[in-house]
Design an enzyme around this catalytic site. Sequence first.
Site: not given
Length: 667
Positions: A32, A81-82, A111, A113, A115, A134, A171, A223, A286, A310, A405, A408, A423, A429
């Site tokens: 690094d 979308s799918l 593949e 999916k 998220d 999107r 993604e 993808y 696909k 899903k 609240c 208080c 609050c 408080c």
Amino acid sequence: MKEVEAKIKALRDELEQHNYNYYVLSTPTISDHEFDMKMKELQALENAYPEYADLSSPTQRVGSDLSKDFEQVLHTYPMLSLSNTYSEEEVREFYERTERSLNEPFEIIAELKYDGTSISLIYEDGRLVRAVTRGDGTRGDDVTTNVKTIRSIPLKLRGNDYPQDFEIRGEVLLPWAEFDRLNKEREEQEESLFANPRNAASGTLKLQNSRIVASRRLDAYFYYLLGESLPAESHYENLEVARSWGFKIPDVIRKCHSLQDIFDYIAYWNIERKNLPVATDGIVLKVNSLRQQKNLGFTAKSPRWAIAYKFQAERAVTRLNSVSFQVGRTGAITPVANLVPVQLAGTVVKRASLHNADIIEGLDLHIGDNVYVEKGGEIIPKIVGVDLESRSILIGDKVRFIRICPECGTRLIRPEGEAAHYCPNETGCPPQIKGRIEHFVTRKAMDINIGPETVEDLYDAGLIKDAADLYILQIPDLLRLERWAKKSAQNLMDSLQESKKVPFERVLYGLGIRYVGETMAKRLAASFHSMEQLENATYEDLVNVDEIGERIARSVVDYFSEERNKNLVVRLKEYGLQMAVSEELLSNRSDKLQGLTIVISGTFSKHSRDEYKAMIEQNGGKNSTSVSGKTDYILAGENMGPAKLEKAAKLGVKIINENEFLNMLSQ
Ligand code: IVH
């Protein structure tokens, strides 16, 4: 002049190669520190010779604090979308429908999916020119500046067989480890937590300050390739070629030749996905051939040649007993659902987060409702719906967000653009007052030997109203209370006395200034050296310090503009707390370890681990707890963990003992 240009180019190429090795191939070849040095060199050259500026330079990846609103851009190809399925039966239907429509042999590519949040990248002549979210599918936000900070995304492509123009979709993801780190940090600052990595990724991508985006270490998997002149006739082969251009294409994609192949893939990943570094919520199937894709075409919303299966989120049904509203140290109100305990994904769930007023409203919750609780990508279980069919006519009241609240009675406020209610009664408080004192006494701050219950008792007895009051407590005051004896009272006195030695940076952290966590307190202490100088610092002084953003600067200035806070600080000083970095520390400071990341492991004989940690920081180094490609040294004592040893050997990280370390500092 030509020489400078060549040097700049060589540095850019080399740095991009290291980015690629590290972020795409996961096999770093330099430390690094070396990387940072080369980056600094390049930055300096670019500053000195602005005529060689290049928007694809690796220096573009650090982001900038300049904010600008995102421009809306029209997608060349709409981002559809799918269609989703939840059962293997529906997968079978998709397969058989495809078989019937094509009436010829075909391959299905399976593949994962991912998220996260989808992104479309546009490349021209091998350079990233635009990155668009999107949006509504037709137009999205131009988030190019933010996307450039994602190290695994190529700014310039490798090789030379890429089309002149193309688009690639994928993604953007926040890996679990980063998500956990981020939420831990937010919890410390009492900021609202991200519910899942998806929200965190999309929220991050929409931040105005790309320097913060850069600090969050997003990743991106790709993808889908689009364009007039793609390299191959099929999806899978196109992705393979795109991989050679430098994109992170998941290597888990598979060619399936039968329905059984698909089911095997589903069964395998349904379990194995839990071991991935990023969140997934299903698999995508696909049709491979682009010609066949074209024949199958699209419906209005989604392609007919693809489908998403899903994974079942782990879900349970239980009854909502009540909703409570908790008030935090900063006044933020958190609604919590109290449930009839229910077993879910290996734990018993009794409470679930309801996040905010909008979520409660959206669910139309009533006390006594049977609710669905899910533990998907979330750490805290959440209520995803109400079983309306089982709702009886005897159902309880509709759940409404409170207006005042609960602690208080002050009318709550909801700052513009925020989802949370607060609050505003900071000074009156109780949970806010107690919360600030509780924070002040924690181990990482003043390390005073009392817990939240004791703070509560002392507050209720009228003995403390702020942190400074702790230092005027008297033993007889304590003995008048229940549960206090001579010994425990003396212990508290000793602990308070001891806390007067706690270094300035921890006193600063203990004040609980919004957004000033442990790390920021250290940074502020290192730059301003004393409370007085920090109090007198202007907004400009603060933002001029590296890594102090506008939000933190504003918060520090606001804090010291309040009379109440100034008084607290004056009193703490009067009672003898450390209000400046010690002379000794200042004189022992060096930058001998500047830019080095060091992991401490094992036990030592000359100094304690904490002392070594402090020495590393005082000399400009960074402490880290886990060995990675970014580690420069491991400071190893006796009994270093075998896992660390193995990892160090694999990554070729240098291991030094305490003598070698002390030598480094004395040179
Ligand atoms: S293909 C026209 N493949 O899921 C097809 N999408 O509901 C374009 N996603 O918006 C999408 N992993 O954000 C595809 N392997 C994958 C995916 C994937 C995640 C997301 C993507 C898309 C949504 C579709």
